[in-house]
Write a protein that holds these residues in place. Sequence first.
Motif, short mmCIF file in Angstrom:
data_model
loop_
_atom_site.label_atom_id
_atom_site.label_comp_id
_atom_site.label_asym_id
_atom_site.label_seq_id
_atom_site.Cartn_x
_atom_site.Cartn_y
_atom_site.Cartn_z
N LEU A 99 0.98 -1.11 0.14
CA LEU A 99 0.08 0.18 0.18
C LEU A 99 0.78 1.54 0.10
N PHE A 103 -1.87 6.59 2.48
CA PHE A 103 -3.41 6.46 2.32
C PHE A 103 -3.96 6.28 3.09
N SER A 104 -5.63 5.83 2.98
CA SER A 104 -6.66 5.73 3.81
C SER A 104 -6.38 4.99 4.80
N SER A 106 -8.98 3.39 6.27
CA SER A 106 -10.62 2.75 5.96
C SER A 106 -10.05 1.04 4.68
N GLU A 107 -9.09 1.85 4.20
CA GLU A 107 -8.38 0.66 2.82
C GLU A 107 -7.65 0.06 3.66
N ALA A 110 -9.39 -2.22 5.55
CA ALA A 110 -9.91 -3.41 4.37
C ALA A 110 -8.87 -4.60 3.90
N ARG A 111 -7.88 -3.82 3.68
CA ARG A 111 -6.83 -5.05 3.33
C ARG A 111 -6.60 -5.95 4.71
#
Length: 218
Positions: A99, A103-104, A106-107, A110-111
């Motif tokens: 990543l 980055f966010s 939330s992302e 999720a990952r």
Amino acid sequence: MKLLIIEDDENILSLLQRAFSEDGYVVDSAIDGEDGEYLATINNYDVIILDWMLPLKNGVEVISSLREKHITTPAIMLSAKGEIEDKISGLKHGADDYLSKPFSFSELEARVEALYRRDISQGVTLLKIDNIEIDSNKRKVTKDGKQIELTLKEYELLMFLFKNKNTYVSNTMIEEQLWNNQEYINSNVIQVTVYHLRKKLAKELIKSNRGLGYKVEI
């Protein structure tokens, strides 16, 4: 879920620790590669999040060393390096995901959850025992075809038992993986969670043995 975050930027580290902790994760951290590798070697984690550029030992060196030691914990590499060659290098050296910064959260979360589901199911997204099914991709549990609503900790405990199927896991192991053991060590939170799982799913699903702990037999 228990995470290890290896990040030398104290602001980013603090933000990630707070955000993941507020969402119910147990988080350990290190600010350099050597300490991070040591923690990953002596403890069991569900996912490792590590920066590429770290003091003493960079992220690629850390993940390479862990893989050489046969430590297969899923790992997400964070880096300001956004070139395709850098991503390929990180993945080739043992990272499971990559990543780019910024980055966010939330992302990233999720990952992390995707890697956790993949690792638990070991490539199998649908787990089944008698009339109970768990779809780890959808995070869905059904009994006789009817969806059963579980709390986050109930689901995490159920999946932890599935991950260690046919083997007793002790209260200490569960505390270390799902809760902050220093906070809950004198409580009956595990017994209560097991009680609710048995009530919602099946009393015989989770076996218990005084002194050994709990297990799911498949």
